[in-house]
Scaffold this active site. Structure first.
Site, PDB file in Angstrom:
ATOM      1  CG  ASN A 196     -14.549  24.634  70.716  1.00 49.05           C
ATOM      2  OD1 ASN A 196     -13.461  24.701  70.144  1.00 49.05           O
ATOM      3  ND2 ASN A 196     -14.708  24.944  71.985  1.00 49.05           N
ATOM      4  CE  LYS A 197     -15.995  27.712  63.480  1.00 47.96           C
ATOM      5  NZ  LYS A 197     -16.729  26.808  62.607  1.00 47.96           N
TER       6      LYS A 197
END
Length: 165
Positions: free
Chosen positions: A41-42
């Site tokens: 997840n960024k």
């Protein structure tokens, strides 16, 4: 019957100026009891990039960085039934008390939704013409396959609503 899962308490204080809302934590986040814990997840990468901070895996330090930059984090869903981490698998959801949170923390100037599920649910909770602006941002989830550069570009919008002076 699927297991009922619950969101975490909000990360917020009296200096918070924007509220970032997800849907509800995924499996990895629930396991670690941390917002956006999936390594792909960024979310945290984007936050650190936006504020020119040195990236860290230390969750306490991550929380300190968002607070220092006047960001609050929460979810639109308080609890639901879901297998896996997909928003499309969410069933029997109960909403978080977003309006009450905004009354308690009146310094919030804008709300940014991390993905479509959050945005759609928030519109049901607050209505389409709420008194502060609400923005849909591309999900930081690895399942949302637009490029990192595009996500980062769109997420820069939050900088317009934060007074770091």
């Amino acid at each position: 019957m699927q297991n009922r899962i619950s969101s975490f308490p909000p990360i917020i204080d009296n200096d918070s100026e924007i509220l970032i809302l997800g849907s509800i934590p995924g499996v990895k986040s629930l396991e670690k009891q941390q917002y956006y814990a999936h390594p792909q997840n960024k979310f945290w990468t984007i936050i650190f990039e936006l504020f020119h901070e040195k990236f860290t895996e230390d969750y306490t330090e991550r929380i300190n960085i968002v607070k220092k930059n006047h960001i609050a984090i929460w979810d639109v869903i308080d609890s639901c039934e879901r297998k896996g981490s997909l928003d499309s698998e969410i069933k029997n959801e109960e909403a978080n008390q977003i309006e009450e949170l905004l009354e308690i923390y009146p310094n919030i100037k804008a709300i940014f939704c991390n993905g479509g599920k959050s945005y759609k649910n928030l519109q049901k909770i607050l209505g389409k013409n709420y008194k502060i602006p609400v923005f849909l941002l591309p999900s930081t989830s690895p399942l949302h396959t637009i490029s990192f550069e595009r996500k980062l570009h769109d997420w820069r919008k939050i900088l317009e609503f934060i007074d770091l002076a």
